[in-house]
Design an enzyme around this catalytic site. Sequence first.
Site, PDB file in Angstrom:
ATOM      1  N   LYS A   1      50.265  39.248  38.096  1.00  0.00           N
ATOM      2  CA  LYS A   1      49.444  38.546  39.085  1.00  0.00           C
ATOM      3  C   LYS A   1      50.351  38.034  40.195  1.00  0.00           C
ATOM      4  O   LYS A   1      51.372  37.389  39.919  1.00  0.00           O
ATOM      5  CB  LYS A   1      48.753  37.370  38.387  1.00  0.00           C
ATOM      6  CG  LYS A   1      47.370  37.053  38.870  1.00  0.00           C
ATOM      7  CD  LYS A   1      46.743  36.037  37.918  1.00  0.00           C
ATOM      8  CE  LYS A   1      45.435  35.524  38.420  1.00  0.00           C
ATOM      9  NZ  LYS A   1      44.964  34.410  37.590  1.00  0.00           N
TER      10      LYS A   1
HETATM   11  O1  G3P Z   1      40.956  32.548  37.603  1.00  0.00           O
HETATM   12  C1  G3P Z   1      41.207  31.552  38.527  1.00  0.00           C
HETATM   13  C2  G3P Z   1      40.864  30.240  37.983  1.00  0.00           C
HETATM   14  O2  G3P Z   1      41.760  29.874  36.970  1.00  0.00           O
HETATM   15  C3  G3P Z   1      40.749  29.164  38.980  1.00  0.00           C
HETATM   16  O3  G3P Z   1      39.670  28.430  38.602  1.00  0.00           O
HETATM   17  O4  G3P Z   1      38.252  26.454  38.433  1.00  0.00           O
HETATM   18  O5  G3P Z   1      40.712  26.210  38.916  1.00  0.00           O
HETATM   19  O6  G3P Z   1      39.183  27.092  40.637  1.00  0.00           O
HETATM   20  P1  G3P Z   1      39.444  26.956  39.193  1.00  0.00           P
END
Ligand code: G3P
Length: 217
Positions: A83
């Site tokens: 990634k």
């Molecule tokens: O896959 C990306 C994710 O981990 C981010 O999620 O909820 O931190 O925006 P969030």
Amino acid sequence: MQLFIDSADVAELRAAAASGLIDGVTTNPSLIAKSGRKMKEAIAEICAIIPGPVSAEAVATDVEGMLAEGRYLARIAPNVVVKLPLTENGLRACRTLSDEGIRVNVTLCFSAVQALLAAKAGAYFISPFIGRLDDKGVDGMELIREIRCIYDNYEYQTNILSASIRSVDHVRLAALAGSDCATLPPKIFAALYKHELTDSGVEAFLKDWASTGQSIL
Ligand code: G3P
């Protein structure tokens, strides 16, 4: 649509994998930190649990550093996907790693033109962050629709991996928009099964069945 779990917690991943419905895993530096594990050990263990793509994120910000970390991460297991962030350096490293046969998930995508660049750089996955756009008052799902349209217009093979999913409805809308995959926190995955009419329907059937005094076996 493929369903991935967004977690580096091995216990959570084992539980989700037992469903037989999980196609892959995504992690990020925040999730590795939350797990309290050494990254290499955690990724190796996750790759053994889930045979599908497991994203492991580089943290270098320069091209050479990204390449070195990416090659190192890719050697952990054959199902590791490296990634990289959607920066100029991230896309340069993406081009090189992709040319070497290493699959790259380009993350932190917030615009359709960023996604266009990632496809041109050979990304295997593009990760648009729906929830974080919604947080800013922008319709995150519109980004998925735009990327789907652009990728279809030019037949880019990059897979759309909807990320930053915060609700069951995000999953529904991502599927309707033609997202190839969605990565979900474990609690959202668990919530996908749920419908109050299913629960009340099961209850009513069991009550009526009990009144017959029969057993099937
Ligand atoms: O896959 C990306 C994710 O981990 C981010 O999620 O909820 O931190 O925006 P969030």
